[in-house]
Design an enzyme around this catalytic site. Structure first.
Site, PDB file in Angstrom:
ATOM      1  NE  ARG A  68      -3.951  -2.002   0.220  1.00  0.00           N
ATOM      2  CZ  ARG A  68      -4.543  -2.608  -0.770  1.00  0.00           C
ATOM      3  NH1 ARG A  68      -4.203  -2.307  -2.013  1.00  0.00           N
ATOM      4  NH2 ARG A  68      -5.462  -3.510  -0.560  1.00  0.00           N
ATOM      5  CE  LYS A 106      -8.903  -1.841  -2.284  1.00  0.00           C
ATOM      6  NZ  LYS A 106      -8.751  -2.282  -3.668  1.00  0.00           N
TER       7      LYS A 106
END
Length: 139
Positions: A68, A106
């Site tokens: 991420r 996310k």
């Protein structure tokens, strides 16, 4: 670097070396490739899979967090989690660190993250990161 964990400082130095290597390739072949790097630190599970064709893989939340960091990163910079920054934030003679503040990641929610820009090596003639040039370049 002030007693930081070797795995973390080695990872940061590898990232800086990757930017320098890509810079050499770009200059040699007149290319414009960019690279984003994301790093995090934490526990992982690793193992070898397969009976006939073996593959080594690493799993865990730390791997997902590093992924991420990369996907939310900026080309030419290293995107760090706050956990990683706590360990390597003292490497100010090698990297310029800046806080991104809290950003939505996310699957993780809001996280405070940092960007690191590799500084040019003394006498390198570059500005750091992909722009940095080593005196030992084989051009």
């Amino acid at each position: 670097y002030g007693g930081q964990a070797p795995h973390a400082t080695n990872t940061m130095m590898l990232a800086a070396d990757m930017f320098r290597a890509l810079g050499r390739v770009n200059r040699k072949y007149n290319l414009r490739f960019d690279l984003r790097i994301g790093v995090h630190t934490g526990p992982v599970v690793a193992g070898v899979l397969g009976l006939k064709r073996f593959a080594y893989d690493v799993w865990g939340d730390s791997v997902n967090t590093a992924s991420r960091m990369e996907s939310n990163g900026v080309p030419g910079l290293i995107h760090l989690s706050s956990d990683m920054h706590r360990i390597v934030g003292g490497m100010t003679n090698v990297f310029d660190f800046s806080c991104c503040g809290k950003i939505d990641i996310k699957g993780k929610g809001e996280m405070t993250t940092f960007l690191a820009r590799p500084l040019a090596r003394e006498g390198s003639g570059g500005l750091g990161g992909i722009a940095a040039k080593d005196d030992n370049d084989d051009r």
